[in-house]
Design a protein around this motif. Structure first.
Motif, PDB file in Angstrom:
ATOM      1  N   TYR A  99       0.857  -1.183   0.000  1.00  0.00           N
ATOM      2  CA  TYR A  99       0.000   0.000   0.000  1.00  0.00           C
ATOM      3  C   TYR A  99       0.895   1.235   0.000  1.00  0.00           C
ATOM      4  N   PHE A 100       0.559   2.190  -0.843  1.00  0.00           N
ATOM      5  CA  PHE A 100       1.186   3.510  -0.783  1.00  0.00           C
ATOM      6  C   PHE A 100       0.188   4.454  -0.129  1.00  0.00           C
ATOM      7  N   ILE A 157       8.565  -2.308  -6.322  1.00  0.00           N
ATOM      8  CA  ILE A 157       9.264  -2.005  -5.073  1.00  0.00           C
ATOM      9  C   ILE A 157      10.617  -2.718  -5.044  1.00  0.00           C
ATOM     10  N   TYR A 158      11.687  -1.936  -4.746  1.00  0.00           N
ATOM     11  CA  TYR A 158      13.045  -2.470  -4.687  1.00  0.00           C
ATOM     12  C   TYR A 158      13.691  -2.046  -3.371  1.00  0.00           C
ATOM     13  N   PRO A 159      13.783  -2.921  -2.374  1.00  0.00           N
ATOM     14  CA  PRO A 159      14.473  -2.565  -1.121  1.00  0.00           C
ATOM     15  C   PRO A 159      15.979  -2.589  -1.317  1.00  0.00           C
ATOM     16  N   THR A 203       9.347   8.703   7.478  1.00  0.00           N
ATOM     17  CA  THR A 203       9.739   7.367   7.047  1.00  0.00           C
ATOM     18  C   THR A 203       9.087   7.052   5.709  1.00  0.00           C
ATOM     19  N   PHE A 204       9.144   5.796   5.288  1.00  0.00           N
ATOM     20  CA  PHE A 204       8.657   5.395   3.972  1.00  0.00           C
ATOM     21  C   PHE A 204       7.125   5.340   3.964  1.00  0.00           C
ATOM     22  N   PRO A 205       6.493   5.760   2.877  1.00  0.00           N
ATOM     23  CA  PRO A 205       5.021   5.750   2.804  1.00  0.00           C
ATOM     24  C   PRO A 205       4.460   4.419   2.307  1.00  0.00           C
ATOM     25  N   PHE A 206       5.119   3.310   2.620  1.00  0.00           N
ATOM     26  CA  PHE A 206       4.696   2.009   2.120  1.00  0.00           C
ATOM     27  C   PHE A 206       4.339   1.086   3.280  1.00  0.00           C
TER      28      PHE A 206
END
Length: 626
Positions: free
Chosen positions: A151-152, A186-188, A288-291
């Protein structure tokens, strides 16, 4: 080495790099991450191919998903897809997960309780307003197809109500935006991390229309065809985006060099945006990240999860092979294998027309006439293998034939069916908990974004306890806690039919009746609401009106003395006012001497009126008896 030489040899700071160097580094990092997870992407592609019915594909030594060739031209290559109905059944059950959430107060003060109630209404109204059920269904489709969905959760300044116009540009109040994101985007920074919070940076790569790029960032770029993976109604597949460009968004966690983190958005030829992370969506206002990540089946030591499709592929391949061999055997039984003596007949004609009924065969005198070779019966091993593979589908997926087709043996008891359903629910428990955890984290992001961006007073409409529309005015200072908790158990634990059955059992046991053995009108109204008849037009409508009137009186806070009206249903009013005074909502009323006195006096007048009505009824009954 001198100090000057040490300074020259030190690592160049990110702040000292030029735009061209940053652009080059971003895409170099992206291509590196893309290559690291190449095997994962190929497995996802293979999972999607099998889900859609293209089940003769393999990952070649070159690392590409390609279709296998036939060994013989006559081989049967039909597909008997059992994966699709299994995934459809799992998604259908998982989409029932719509937990009711509330926000716990940060403290025991009245203001904390009111703020927590406001945050609860904020979350629930946002879920309804944005129709997040569709977003959750799409993300669940990705997690079931590929193992992971995202989810974004962000803020759209061009959404919400129109506030006015400044210099010819419309100004809106802004609103939350929640998108379903496929795992292909998505690429961590490391595949060994198990959660989003552990990552130091995350890249989102997606195709965007060049017109949208120019509209959002004011930069023109050339468009081309970009391969993308999309999800429609829970089904994922590969397609092509025309007149688009690859846009890479790199989110970097806050560091000593960038205290608020950094976001770089770039296409292949230009940096579109570079600045700090836009959202304070972390704990205690951190950026932080919006995911939010949602796995189907967790894989230890890996960022991405495993899908049920991946586990079922070997069984599906074996099942297709068995069914096709049986079909080939049946073809031999029905069409036959013809044995002919060399030179006795025209083999070309026989090969073209076969041995059709009524066909006249001319063969050389003195030779053996053509004949069909006996093939015998279908080997029992094929039948046993087919049954065994069907049972393996159930064993691996946890989805039985009863769930997929409602087919069960005649005479099967209700207890046995209930046990079967409970076993299937237990197999899905870990998946449901992942979905519930993702929805809870999404709710926290929603609250934190409203606290960040809702600086001006906003109006929110919500549905009250009795279906009445309520209006709330609030701003960011009214949002205190983001401690989201679930008010309901897992939706798979109780189906709608089971809930209704439980209500009937409670009624039969007398647990919903008062001391006289009767059910109060308020309880009747609640029972009808639970059973799905809350809006039915019957005699209970007047009871609902009385309950709504009592609730409105509670909302006044009893700041002024209030009489009990003659037309009130005093019994319902006594129950509603008593419930209010015993709940945490009335803490401010009870702490103030004046409001407490007014509330108690109002309740006493209802009780006196109720006692007078009961005495009048008793006197009337005595007169009738005499």
């Amino acid at each position: 080495m001198t100090i000057g030489e040490q300074i020259k040899k030190r690592k160049i700071s990110e702040k000292d790099k030029t735009y061209d160097e940053i652009l080059r580094d971003v895409f170099s990092d992206f291509y590196k991450r893309q290559e690291e997870r190449r095997d994962l992407e190929r497995q996802w592609e293979l999972d999607l191919e099998y889900l859609h019915g293209n089940q003769y594909c393999e990952i070649t030594p070159r690392g590409e998903v390609e279709e296998e060739e036939k060994f013989y031209y006559w081989q049967n290559r039909s597909v008997f897809n059992h994966i699709a109905p299994i995934i459809d059944s799992r998604i259908a059950r998982l989409t029932r997960i719509r937990p009711v959430m509330s926000v716990r107060a940060a403290g025991a003060e009245e203001s904390d309780i009111k703020n927590a109630k406001l945050s609860t209404e904020l979350v629930n109204s946002t879920y309804q307003r944005l129709k997040l059920e569709d977003v959750i269904s799409k993300t669940t489709g990705w997690s079931e197809s590929c193992g992971t969905g995202f989810y974004f959760v962000g803020w759209n300044p061009n959404a919400g109500k129109l506030l006015g116009e400044v210099n010819g540009t419309h100004v809106y109040e802004g609103d939350i935006t929640v998108e379903s994101v496929s795992p292909f985007e998505i690429y961590p920074d490391s595949l060994c991390y198990e959660t989003v919070e552990q990552c130091e940076s995350i890249i989102r790569a997606r195709a965007m229309k060049v017109a949208d790029i120019e509209r959002l960032y004011g930069i023109k770029t050339e468009g081309s065809d970009v391969d993308v993976y999309g999800a429609y109604k829970g089904v994922a597949g590969k397609s092509v985006a025309h007149d688009s460009a690859l846009v890479v968004e790199k989110y970097e966690r806050p560091s000593s060099e960038f205290p608020n983190g950094r976001l770089i958005i770039a296409c292949e030829k230009a940096i579109l945006f570079m600045g700090e992370l836009p959202y304070a969506n972390g704990v205690e206002g951190r950026r932080t990240f919006p995911f939010v990540k949602q796995n189907s089946i967790d894989k230890s030591g890996c960022f991405f999860g495993i899908s049920m499709v991946e586990r079922l592929i070997p069984v599906q391949k074996a099942y297709n092979a068995v069914k096709n061999r049986k079909q080939e055997f049946l073809n031999r039984l029905t069409m036959g294998v013809v044995a002919v003596e060399d030179g006795s007949v025209d083999t070309d004609e026989l090969a073209e027309e076969g041995l059709s009924p009524g066909k006249i065969i001319v063969y050389r005198q003195g030779s053996t006439p053509p004949s069909l070779m006996g093939m015998g019966a279908i080997p029992t091993d094929l039948n046993r293998e087919e049954d065994r593979l069907l049972s393996e589908f159930i064993l691996l997926s946890g989805v039985s034939e009863f769930t997929r087709s409602a087919d069960f043996a005649a005479g099967t008891s209700g207890v046995a069916l209930q046990l079967l359903i409970e076993q299937e629910d237990a197999r899905l428990n870990s998946v449901t908990e992942n979905i519930r955890a993702a929805e809870k984290e999404t709710a926290k992001h929603i609250i934190r974004l409203f606290k960040q961006f809702a600086t001006d007073t906003r109006l929110m409409r919500t549905a009250g306890d009795h279906g009445k529309v309520e209006l709330h005015y609030f701003n960011s200072s009214d949002i205190g806690s983001d401690d989201v908790v679930f008010d309901t158990e897992s939706e798979l634990s109780f189906t709608p039919a089971q809930k209704k059955s439980a209500v009937y059992e409670l009624i039969g046991a007398g647990l919903l009746s008062d001391a006289s053995g009767k059910m109060s009108e308020r309880t009747k109204a609640k029972v009808l609401e639970i059973l799905g008849f809350g809006s039915i037009d019957n005699t209970l409508d007047i009871e609902s009106l009385h309950i709504n009137k009592a609730a409105e009186e509670n909302l006044t806070g009893f700041k002024q003395p209030m009489d009990a009206d003659e037309y009130d249903d005093h019994k319902l009013h006594v129950a509603e006012h008593t419930r209010f005074l015993l709940s945490a909502e009335s803490e401010a009323v009870r702490k103030n001497k004046t409001t407490k006195k007014n509330a108690v006096e109002h309740l006493r007048r209802h009780k006196l009126a109720l006692a007078a009505e009961e005495n009048a009824v008793e006197i009337g009954n005595e007169i009738n008896i005499k």
